[in-house]
Design an enzyme around this catalytic site. Sequence first.
Site, PDB file in Angstrom:
ATOM      1  N   GLY A  86      10.578 -78.372 -26.679  1.00 59.93           N
ATOM      2  CA  GLY A  86      11.430 -79.470 -27.084  1.00 59.93           C
ATOM      3  C   GLY A  86      11.609 -80.381 -25.623  1.00 59.93           C
ATOM      4  N   SER A  87      10.824 -80.032 -24.567  1.00 59.22           N
ATOM      5  CA  SER A  87      11.072 -80.642 -23.319  1.00 59.22           C
ATOM      6  C   SER A  87      10.998 -82.348 -23.305  1.00 59.22           C
ATOM      7  CB  SER A  87      10.180 -80.081 -22.078  1.00 59.22           C
ATOM      8  OG  SER A  87       8.869 -80.312 -22.266  1.00 59.22           O
ATOM      9  N   TRP A  88       9.734 -82.432 -24.236  1.00 61.93           N
ATOM     10  CA  TRP A  88       9.552 -84.037 -24.368  1.00 61.93           C
ATOM     11  C   TRP A  88      10.696 -84.635 -25.005  1.00 61.93           C
ATOM     12  CZ3 TRP A  88       3.831 -86.461 -24.552  1.00 61.93           C
ATOM     13  CH2 TRP A  88       3.296 -85.775 -23.488  1.00 61.93           C
ATOM     14  N   LYS A 146      -1.681 -85.166 -25.451  1.00 63.32           N
ATOM     15  CA  LYS A 146      -2.429 -84.170 -24.311  1.00 63.32           C
ATOM     16  C   LYS A 146      -3.610 -84.204 -24.935  1.00 63.32           C
ATOM     17  CE  LYS A 146      -0.638 -80.037 -23.907  1.00 63.32           C
ATOM     18  NZ  LYS A 146       0.041 -79.545 -22.446  1.00 63.32           N
ATOM     19  N   SER A 159       6.610 -79.167 -18.215  1.00 64.20           N
ATOM     20  CA  SER A 159       6.083 -80.556 -18.994  1.00 64.20           C
ATOM     21  C   SER A 159       7.031 -81.601 -19.218  1.00 64.20           C
ATOM     22  CB  SER A 159       5.322 -80.054 -20.354  1.00 64.20           C
ATOM     23  OG  SER A 159       6.350 -79.732 -21.402  1.00 64.20           O
ATOM     24  N   ASP A 171       4.678 -79.701 -41.237  1.00 64.34           N
ATOM     25  CA  ASP A 171       3.301 -79.917 -41.199  1.00 64.34           C
ATOM     26  C   ASP A 171       3.123 -81.186 -40.790  1.00 64.34           C
ATOM     27  OD1 ASP A 171       0.598 -79.975 -40.950  1.00 64.34           O
ATOM     28  OD2 ASP A 171       0.470 -78.832 -43.010  1.00 64.34           O
TER      29      ASP A 171
END
Lengths: 316, 1033
Positions: free
Chosen positions: A56-58, A165, A25, A100
């Site tokens: 954590g890819s973004w 998204k 992603s 949260d």
Amino acid sequence: MGKSSKDKRDLYYRKAKEEGYRARSAYKLLQLNEEFHFLDNEKNLKKVVDLCAAPGSWSQVLSRKMFTEAQDVPTAEKKLIAVDLQPMSPIDNVITLQADITHPKTLAKILDIFGNEKADFVCSDGAPDVTGLHDLDEYFQQQLIMSALQLTTCILKPNGTFVAKIFRGRDIDMLYSQLGYLFDRVVCAKPRSSRGTSLEAFIVCLGYNPPNNWSPKLDINKSIEEFFSSCSMNQLSISDNDQKLPKWKDGERDIAEFMSCGGLQSFDSDATYHYDDEILSNLKDKVSLDPVQSPTNPPYKKALEMKRNGKLTRAV
Amino acid sequence: MAAQLKDLSHYGPSLCVKFIKSNCSKGDVFAAIGPFLHVYNYKTSELIHRVRIFTANKVHGFNVSRDGKYCVFYGSKSLTMCSIDDLFKFQDISSSERMFTEWIMDATFSANGDQVYILTCYNLVLITDLENNILERKNLLNERSILYSGTIKVLSNAKVIVNAGTVLGGILIWDLFNEEKIHNLTGHEGSIFYVTVSDNGKYVASCSDDRSIRLWDFETGEELSIGWGHTARIWNLKFFNNDTQLISVSEDCTCRLWDIVKNDSSVKLIMTNIYETHLIKNVWGVDVNEMDGVAVTSGNDGRIKKIDLKQTTRYGNELQSFNISKLPTADGLPLDIKSDEIFKGFHWFNFGLVAITSYGKVIKLLNTTMKWELVLSDDRFESYSMTNGISDYSSKESSDDVVVFSNNKCDLLMLKFSKDGKTLTGEQYLHVDSISKLCNCMVVKNDGTDFYIALESPNPRDKFVVLKINIATLEIVHRFNFNKPLNFVSSCLEVFGNRLLVGSRFSTIAIFNLLNEEEIPYMIRRINEGDTITSIKCFEQSENGNTLFSVTNRDGYYNFIKVDMTLLQSHPDVKEDNISIHTIIHSNKVIKGFLEGTLCDGTGDYITYDFKSSLFYIYNETNGYEIASQVCGGAHRQWKLTTLGDDSGYMLVYIKASELYLRRIYHNSNELNTLENGIHGREIRDLSILNQNTDHENQYLFVTGSEDTTVKLCKYDTTNGVVTNYWTQRQHVSGLQRVKFINDKLMISCSAREELFLWEINTEFTNKPYMTIRKPLPTLKKHPDLRIMDFDVLLDCNNTDNFISAAVYSDSTIKIWYYNYSRNEYESCIWENRYETCCILNTSFVQIRDRLYLLIAATDGYLTFYDLTSELSFIANDKQGRIQINEINSIESTSKPVFKIRVHKSGIKTLDVNVLDNGTEFQVFTGGDDNAIAMSIFRLKDVDITGEVTSLIENAASSTVTSCQLFENKNKLLTTSVDQRVRVWDITSDNKLVLKHTKYTTIADTGSCDIIKTDKNKQSIILGGVGLSVWEY
């Protein structure tokens, strides 16, 4: 990301492994940026929040864009926060918060880290567990976006950018309509790395510009609908004083501008590539690589184990 | 009157089903299907009433007040309250629909029925009166985060419990009136999908993403027991039988029963039964009628299924077992059974069971007394024997019940019994000399007076002996000594007229002529790869004299083979696999197990029985559900299935660990069948209507291809939209991309793994149509992800069963093949090229004047044309849109597209083409992932194509446009899109698209449509997505 036959099929998956991203992603955000360049001006990228960030890819993309590839702004002025309910393994330059996003304490923490400055950019690549009920899944996804947006309205600076998204289902135009009240421009963007067969797309909301008379306030005892109820974007407001359930009416709808992201030269996530394809020659080696991040612990891990041991069978 | 879009029927997921206890005589099962409520009489399975509840939203649940006078429906943000009287009075009550700002999780009546409690996904409860007036709002302080599930349990007017399932594994149980938390139950992992409190208020039951069911003590909050078993997510739970049992339904297609077993120190959940009730995936709703012992479930496949919870206990005699050493006798004296004596064979008759032991004792069990008796003892049948029989279920006074014992030394013993089984009315002993050893003996009844015994020797030089026996006298009427075919090991027997059909190993059938024993049998070899034929059954005859046989293979394949008996008779010299004598018109594989045979249930449905692991199953193949199952230890044992005398069901006799079991499977169809059969378990990706009336006016055949990998052949009625299932084909291994009829009998389907199948539909038999793969397209690359995305065909004008077909692939490959029908071959790939490196989504041939083009549309949003005219010079256009083919050549083309134009910003999902009569122009209509639809005009100038987009509607839909189709002489365009809106567009003379009608469809993920003209000014439309809907325009 496991080490599997997916390798062969999915070029973005392979590429993610090679370039050290935790998930494919990452390319969705990169391709969105190719079109909108929201990560290219480091002066407008000092305070950034990545919501629903795990694995954590973004955050990795943001970290590279803000810190590795940009040197003009002193590092001390830049802050990148990743928030998720799930734990996340550390990423360089990223402050991770296991929290949260709907809780006022999380907001307070972010503002604290930012030294009460506002964010330039907020994004969310989160998705809820999909049940298979289209209407429920779409609703939960929209609620997730709205809860991200709720926090965003409390931290985003005017003219800031919000990216999230979405699933383009039946009621997506109602979400577009709502976002139109808060941003100057709302675009539905589909990166080439997102499969054409999937309903997934991204809303890119540019120019944060909330109504003048509205001041957002997070309250743990208010639902999202109530949070936005004093802002004119709310579809239907039933205040505490209302005494009757209103008659059903279709909500306000508005179709957002559509944009395809990532040039036609980029990989087509719907296409099948062969090893002798020219486009593959850029990929370094063709053997299977080890996954960057080991698979997570699903809630049904124990059930899987029992099934493997033959404990869940048809015969009673 | 202006044309209007009108919906006639809706098939799709059902989220909630309940037995209604009100003394409403009109119906007793309510089922929510899409925005509709269906009311059934569950005993007759009749649909009594259908009423539209909501305008657009799906009904997710409903409740009826205790006095049975009112009901409340909820789904999404919608809610409707209604009296039961009004519910039955109207077909549409959506004008009473109300809404709230948040998703409604549950809505139910107060104990005295004058208030409604509405729980939202933000843990808020509204208390309203029956006039939609909000009286109060209740919530739990600091617990307002989103819920994945929630229910309200009304214990009394004063005590109402809210059960809220959070996304993080916690369950909040709170008291509605004082807004206080009673428990926060923790233990589950992942989101809670359902939580409920038992009627007596003692227990809480919950389920979550962790696949477990947990039982909690309501008083203490203690976790009492964990129920493991489901292999996927669990969606619904219900306590029943005074809170001593629990029923659960799941994403794993099953419904499971649990006992709540209580002893001094503990309470345990014990799984007691499993029912596989739905196709592919999710079972959403469940309810139990305790009095009748029947459950009903509803699922994503749109099926409403009844389950007999008393399958083995309803009449008390469903399962009986006998140990050979302790057989009860009429006189109380034990039979002289030796310690090592075992059952060797048995046969069930109307009066009871006749069995033989390893010491040659013939014993019988009378149905009336359930006592055993010795018939006779014959030491010739010691140690090795085979048992066959013919059962007589006729009402005539004398009985034709005969049992035939045989041994390997070629001895035969026939015994005939009186109707009540009490006396032996005939006895005949035979020794067959003409064969050296006996390895198989099979028996089949012919007509009223005779039966056949087929005897096979292991010696290939021995004859295949068949004895025709007179039932009355047990005398041999005729003895046939047939020549045994090579590689033949008999396995089953059927007689039809003067022909004896014998199934063998290696999926082979021999057809012997009973009029001429010298004649070499006609052989049908290798029907499928490999396994033994387990049954051959004559099904029906067509008007033109063809006979249809159902043939099952142990490996799970079943086939329908058409045999031209007249041709067979007139050509005694034709011996092998002659296509004009026999044709396989249907072939398919059952879902699981070893297929042993088929049964007739009187409805015309195809019923199979098979074994899988330790279970025996009876399965309705036509509609895809299990009728009954029995844990018996598996196929490797002595067993026999026969019908019960009075047509009440089936008798399965089997031996397990020295016990003989009698399992009666009552065919009480009311308790076993469905209220609604449903369609596919997942999204329908494409569908195609066979534009040709069936024998019945207004009825058309159509096929659907689904994400669930199956292709279904169904029929529907254009006047009321009612759909009937015929077959579910399981030949594809991945989700379907396209299905399309190319002429009146051929259909093509395609999917991943390079699968493109040519199917032939056979409609010559009256009972049902049949379909089989005629030819798969040859595959070249072993790439599992290589998908065939679309195809188009041009028929050969000399023989319209021959055609060229263009297939486009996910790796940008384009291939054109020539198919010859009579040779049944794709003769060669006549043209191959490669576009870019993106996935091609659509293709269409374009014939204009003498030129032939191939149009492709890909994920890059371009329309691209290849000129085939000179490359395929051996193909000429004829005027009717067909082609003439001279000599076939094969070309690996490197030619570049002759014209290319970008029409959409993203993938082109659908296209349709119209070549204009002027012979110089054609129109292309496209729909894209970019929400747009476009009309483009292309012109032929000499040999070049030019063109432009004349009409681009950018926001034609609010999400992906999934299909478009021209209709009304190509003057109108129908489009579907994921936003669930069907649109009709006018095509104006200045080449613009103008929106004419928009109508909401209740089918989610709308992905496909087909439209046919049924009348001078009427069109019939089928829409496919998650379910399907029939419309007219």
